[in-house]
Design a protein around this motif. Structure first.
Motif, PDB file in Angstrom:
ATOM      1  N   SER A 185      56.427 -33.605  86.334  1.00  0.00           N
ATOM      2  CA  SER A 185      57.579 -33.916  85.799  1.00  0.00           C
ATOM      3  C   SER A 185      57.949 -33.003  84.395  1.00  0.00           C
ATOM      4  CB  SER A 185      57.759 -35.429  85.308  1.00  0.00           C
ATOM      5  OG  SER A 185      58.671 -35.957  84.689  1.00  0.00           O
ATOM      6  N   TRP A 186      56.901 -32.774  83.578  1.00  0.00           N
ATOM      7  CA  TRP A 186      57.136 -32.210  82.133  1.00  0.00           C
ATOM      8  C   TRP A 186      57.466 -30.596  82.755  1.00  0.00           C
ATOM      9  CZ3 TRP A 186      53.129 -33.774  78.061  1.00  0.00           C
ATOM     10  CH2 TRP A 186      53.062 -35.257  78.071  1.00  0.00           C
ATOM     11  N   CYS A 187      57.030 -30.136  83.725  1.00  0.00           N
ATOM     12  CA  CYS A 187      57.141 -28.799  84.000  1.00  0.00           C
ATOM     13  C   CYS A 187      58.551 -28.439  84.466  1.00  0.00           C
ATOM     14  CB  CYS A 187      56.181 -28.305  85.175  1.00  0.00           C
ATOM     15  SG  CYS A 187      54.567 -27.921  84.675  1.00  0.00           S
ATOM     16  N   ALA A 188      59.251 -29.693  84.811  1.00  0.00           N
ATOM     17  CA  ALA A 188      60.713 -29.490  85.346  1.00  0.00           C
ATOM     18  C   ALA A 188      61.495 -29.331  84.240  1.00  0.00           C
ATOM     19  CB  ALA A 188      61.022 -30.859  86.002  1.00  0.00           C
ATOM     20  N   HIS A 189      61.200 -29.467  83.019  1.00  0.00           N
ATOM     21  CA  HIS A 189      61.682 -29.146  81.417  1.00  0.00           C
ATOM     22  C   HIS A 189      61.382 -27.954  81.056  1.00  0.00           C
ATOM     23  CE1 HIS A 189      63.507 -33.507  81.853  1.00  0.00           C
ATOM     24  NE2 HIS A 189      62.327 -33.847  82.143  1.00  0.00           N
ATOM     25  N   TRP A 190      60.313 -27.102  81.710  1.00  0.00           N
ATOM     26  CA  TRP A 190      59.892 -26.075  80.891  1.00  0.00           C
ATOM     27  C   TRP A 190      61.177 -25.127  80.530  1.00  0.00           C
ATOM     28  CZ3 TRP A 190      59.990 -20.730  81.197  1.00  0.00           C
ATOM     29  CH2 TRP A 190      59.007 -19.964  80.689  1.00  0.00           C
ATOM     30  N   ALA A 191      62.102 -24.755  81.358  1.00  0.00           N
ATOM     31  CA  ALA A 191      63.242 -23.743  81.055  1.00  0.00           C
ATOM     32  C   ALA A 191      63.816 -24.295  79.773  1.00  0.00           C
ATOM     33  CB  ALA A 191      64.216 -23.556  82.196  1.00  0.00           C
ATOM     34  N   GLN A 192      64.070 -25.646  79.762  1.00  0.00           N
ATOM     35  CA  GLN A 192      64.700 -25.918  78.473  1.00  0.00           C
ATOM     36  C   GLN A 192      63.696 -26.002  77.063  1.00  0.00           C
ATOM     37  OE1 GLN A 192      66.194 -30.161  78.845  1.00  0.00           O
ATOM     38  NE2 GLN A 192      65.960 -30.602  76.647  1.00  0.00           N
ATOM     39  N   ASP A 193      62.358 -26.506  77.374  1.00  0.00           N
ATOM     40  CA  ASP A 193      61.541 -26.403  76.125  1.00  0.00           C
ATOM     41  C   ASP A 193      60.999 -24.989  75.709  1.00  0.00           C
ATOM     42  OD1 ASP A 193      62.031 -29.287  76.292  1.00  0.00           O
ATOM     43  OD2 ASP A 193      59.924 -29.688  77.100  1.00  0.00           O
ATOM     44  N   ALA A 194      60.897 -24.004  76.790  1.00  0.00           N
ATOM     45  CA  ALA A 194      60.670 -22.838  76.352  1.00  0.00           C
ATOM     46  C   ALA A 194      61.788 -21.685  76.261  1.00  0.00           C
ATOM     47  CB  ALA A 194      59.538 -22.349  77.358  1.00  0.00           C
ATOM     48  N   ALA A 195      62.985 -22.344  76.244  1.00  0.00           N
ATOM     49  CA  ALA A 195      64.011 -21.243  76.224  1.00  0.00           C
ATOM     50  C   ALA A 195      64.026 -20.196  74.886  1.00  0.00           C
ATOM     51  CB  ALA A 195      65.378 -22.219  76.078  1.00  0.00           C
ATOM     52  N   GLY A 196      64.353 -19.158  75.310  1.00  0.00           N
ATOM     53  CA  GLY A 196      64.371 -17.835  74.271  1.00  0.00           C
ATOM     54  C   GLY A 196      62.919 -17.732  73.753  1.00  0.00           C
ATOM     55  N   LEU A 197      61.696 -18.121  74.296  1.00  0.00           N
ATOM     56  CA  LEU A 197      60.418 -17.512  73.470  1.00  0.00           C
ATOM     57  C   LEU A 197      59.836 -16.644  74.326  1.00  0.00           C
ATOM     58  CD1 LEU A 197      59.086 -21.464  73.162  1.00  0.00           C
ATOM     59  CD2 LEU A 197      59.799 -19.993  71.452  1.00  0.00           C
ATOM     60  N   PRO A 198      59.153 -15.775  73.613  1.00  0.00           N
ATOM     61  CA  PRO A 198      58.823 -14.518  74.247  1.00  0.00           C
ATOM     62  C   PRO A 198      57.486 -15.001  75.053  1.00  0.00           C
ATOM     63  CG  PRO A 198      57.934 -14.577  71.966  1.00  0.00           C
ATOM     64  CD  PRO A 198      59.058 -15.684  72.191  1.00  0.00           C
ATOM     65  N   GLU A 199      57.118 -14.160  76.044  1.00  0.00           N
ATOM     66  CA  GLU A 199      55.686 -14.579  76.706  1.00  0.00           C
ATOM     67  C   GLU A 199      54.676 -14.325  75.707  1.00  0.00           C
ATOM     68  OE1 GLU A 199      53.175 -12.763  80.501  1.00  0.00           O
ATOM     69  OE2 GLU A 199      55.477 -12.361  80.249  1.00  0.00           O
ATOM     70  N   GLN A 200      53.638 -15.674  75.605  1.00  0.00           N
ATOM     71  CA  GLN A 200      52.717 -15.356  74.821  1.00  0.00           C
ATOM     72  C   GLN A 200      51.468 -16.386  75.453  1.00  0.00           C
ATOM     73  OE1 GLN A 200      54.305 -17.067  71.098  1.00  0.00           O
ATOM     74  NE2 GLN A 200      55.996 -17.828  72.147  1.00  0.00           N
ATOM     75  N   PRO A 201      50.337 -16.378  74.996  1.00  0.00           N
ATOM     76  CA  PRO A 201      49.307 -16.868  75.558  1.00  0.00           C
ATOM     77  C   PRO A 201      49.010 -18.319  75.514  1.00  0.00           C
ATOM     78  CG  PRO A 201      48.328 -15.684  73.875  1.00  0.00           C
ATOM     79  CD  PRO A 201      49.866 -15.151  74.127  1.00  0.00           C
ATOM     80  N   ILE A 203      51.847 -20.220  75.548  1.00  0.00           N
ATOM     81  CA  ILE A 203      52.956 -20.975  76.448  1.00  0.00           C
ATOM     82  C   ILE A 203      52.546 -20.500  77.864  1.00  0.00           C
ATOM     83  CG2 ILE A 203      55.485 -21.254  76.884  1.00  0.00           C
ATOM     84  CD1 ILE A 203      55.967 -20.823  73.968  1.00  0.00           C
ATOM     85  N   GLN A 204      52.247 -21.311  78.672  1.00  0.00           N
ATOM     86  CA  GLN A 204      52.049 -21.385  80.123  1.00  0.00           C
ATOM     87  C   GLN A 204      53.318 -21.430  81.048  1.00  0.00           C
ATOM     88  OE1 GLN A 204      48.396 -23.492  80.904  1.00  0.00           O
ATOM     89  NE2 GLN A 204      47.186 -22.071  80.203  1.00  0.00           N
ATOM     90  N   THR A 205      53.603 -20.565  82.020  1.00  0.00           N
ATOM     91  CA  THR A 205      54.410 -20.864  82.881  1.00  0.00           C
ATOM     92  C   THR A 205      54.294 -22.080  83.694  1.00  0.00           C
ATOM     93  OG1 THR A 205      53.839 -19.357  84.525  1.00  0.00           O
ATOM     94  CG2 THR A 205      55.205 -18.628  82.937  1.00  0.00           C
ATOM     95  N   PRO A 206      55.303 -22.944  84.328  1.00  0.00           N
ATOM     96  CA  PRO A 206      54.952 -23.969  85.383  1.00  0.00           C
ATOM     97  C   PRO A 206      54.010 -23.373  86.370  1.00  0.00           C
ATOM     98  CG  PRO A 206      57.388 -24.003  84.843  1.00  0.00           C
ATOM     99  CD  PRO A 206      56.751 -22.788  83.942  1.00  0.00           C
ATOM    100  N   ASP A 207      54.062 -22.281  86.873  1.00  0.00           N
ATOM    101  CA  ASP A 207      53.191 -21.962  88.084  1.00  0.00           C
ATOM    102  C   ASP A 207      51.905 -21.948  87.695  1.00  0.00           C
ATOM    103  OD1 ASP A 207      55.385 -21.707  89.805  1.00  0.00           O
ATOM    104  OD2 ASP A 207      55.471 -19.463  89.574  1.00  0.00           O
ATOM    105  N   VAL A 208      51.576 -21.496  86.399  1.00  0.00           N
ATOM    106  CA  VAL A 208      50.379 -21.096  85.947  1.00  0.00           C
ATOM    107  C   VAL A 208      49.646 -22.510  85.808  1.00  0.00           C
ATOM    108  CG1 VAL A 208      48.849 -20.583  83.887  1.00  0.00           C
ATOM    109  CG2 VAL A 208      50.599 -19.046  84.714  1.00  0.00           C
ATOM    110  N   ILE A 209      50.710 -23.490  84.922  1.00  0.00           N
ATOM    111  CA  ILE A 209      50.154 -24.811  84.700  1.00  0.00           C
ATOM    112  C   ILE A 209      49.632 -25.691  85.962  1.00  0.00           C
ATOM    113  CG2 ILE A 209      51.113 -27.177  83.963  1.00  0.00           C
ATOM    114  CD1 ILE A 209      52.893 -25.418  81.995  1.00  0.00           C
ATOM    115  N   LEU A 210      50.620 -25.729  86.993  1.00  0.00           N
ATOM    116  CA  LEU A 210      50.408 -26.448  88.196  1.00  0.00           C
ATOM    117  C   LEU A 210      49.183 -25.826  89.114  1.00  0.00           C
ATOM    118  CD1 LEU A 210      54.109 -26.762  89.141  1.00  0.00           C
ATOM    119  CD2 LEU A 210      52.409 -28.494  88.081  1.00  0.00           C
ATOM    120  N   ASN A 211      49.124 -24.459  89.184  1.00  0.00           N
ATOM    121  CA  ASN A 211      48.001 -23.854  89.661  1.00  0.00           C
ATOM    122  C   ASN A 211      46.658 -24.234  89.022  1.00  0.00           C
ATOM    123  OD1 ASN A 211      49.527 -22.943  91.916  1.00  0.00           O
ATOM    124  ND2 ASN A 211      49.892 -20.958  90.499  1.00  0.00           N
TER     125      ASN A 211
END
Length: 237
Positions: A185-201, A203-211
């Motif tokens: 459920s939280w991962c569904a909001h990832w784009a909103q919560d991580a909007a504009g943030l650079p890739e960094q260790p 902040i994991q993406t939903p794929d990484v979190i779920l896997n």
């Protein structure tokens, strides 16, 4: 035994594994759904402990229930009724007891590790194994200062104040209550919560979190059991 009061501030940030743990121990609980307009109780005498969950708001927001809940937290503290706070809940404990909540240097989203700070207090909460990191879940952009005579017992490089204890009370910036449905459920909001943030260790993406659920969740459960077991030993009967 009197029930444990569980304050929920968002329908997607419920008690998760915490109530499963209480049920397994035969400990009664009562959900107080602030997100549905339920009133903050006027006192703590009917509860054996006070638990607060996470939420998307800030404790610095002008929400009418925040000051009322801070009064409840201070009342419980004075009466030695155990408090436990997850993320926003930990920030509420800090605010109520004289601490300050502010923006953290970075956001933390996803699985991470926290490192115990060896001490007698850390051993009391974590057990004998205070030399290795523990797996936790993160989803926050703010941090809290250490209130009163509280002691920092776990930290990491991205947010120094991860777990703080004082007597029977525990304030956590991280999450240990997560379940697979909550994580999805939280991962569904990832784009909103991580909007504009650079890739960094941090902040994991939903794929990484779920896997990582199958690998990380058993470790999280082990930590949750350890901390929750210690916390319930001080519940008021």
């Amino acid at each position: 035994m009197k029930p444990v009061a569980i304050f929920r501030f968002s329908p997607e940030e419920g008690p998760g594994y915490f109530t499963a743990f209480l049920d397994a121990q035969g400990i009664p609980w009562r959900l107080i759904a602030i997100d549905q307009g339920e009133a903050v109780p006027s006192g703590v005498g009917e509860f054996s402990g006070i638990c607060m969950m996470g939420g998307p708001m800030s404790v610095n927001d002008p929400l009418p229930w925040i000051q009322k809940l801070c009064v409840v937290i201070r009342d419980a503290f004075v009466k030695d009724i155990p408090l436990i706070g997850h993320c926003l809940g930990g920030q509420l404990i800090s605010k109520a007891l004289g601490g300050r909540v502010r923006q953290n240097a970075v956001k933390e989203i996803g699985w991470s590790q926290v490192f115990p700070i060896p001490s007698v207090e850390a051993t009391r909460w974590f057990g004998a194994d205070t030399d290795t990191a523990f797996t936790v879940f993160q989803w926050h952009g703010e941090t809290f200062s250490i209130p009163m005579q509280a002691q920092l017992i776990a930290s990491n490089r991205y947010c120094q104040h991860q777990i703080v204890s004082f007597g029977p009370h525990l304030a956590m910036q991280c999450h240990i209550e997560m379940t697979p449905p909550m994580i999805a459920s939280w991962c569904a909001h990832w784009a909103q919560d991580a909007a504009g943030l650079p890739e960094q260790p941090n902040i994991q993406t939903p794929d990484v979190i779920l896997n990582q659920i199958d690998q990380a969740l058993p470790k999280l459960r082990q930590l949750a059991d350890q901390l929750y077991f210690q916390w319930v030993t001080n519940l008021k009967h």
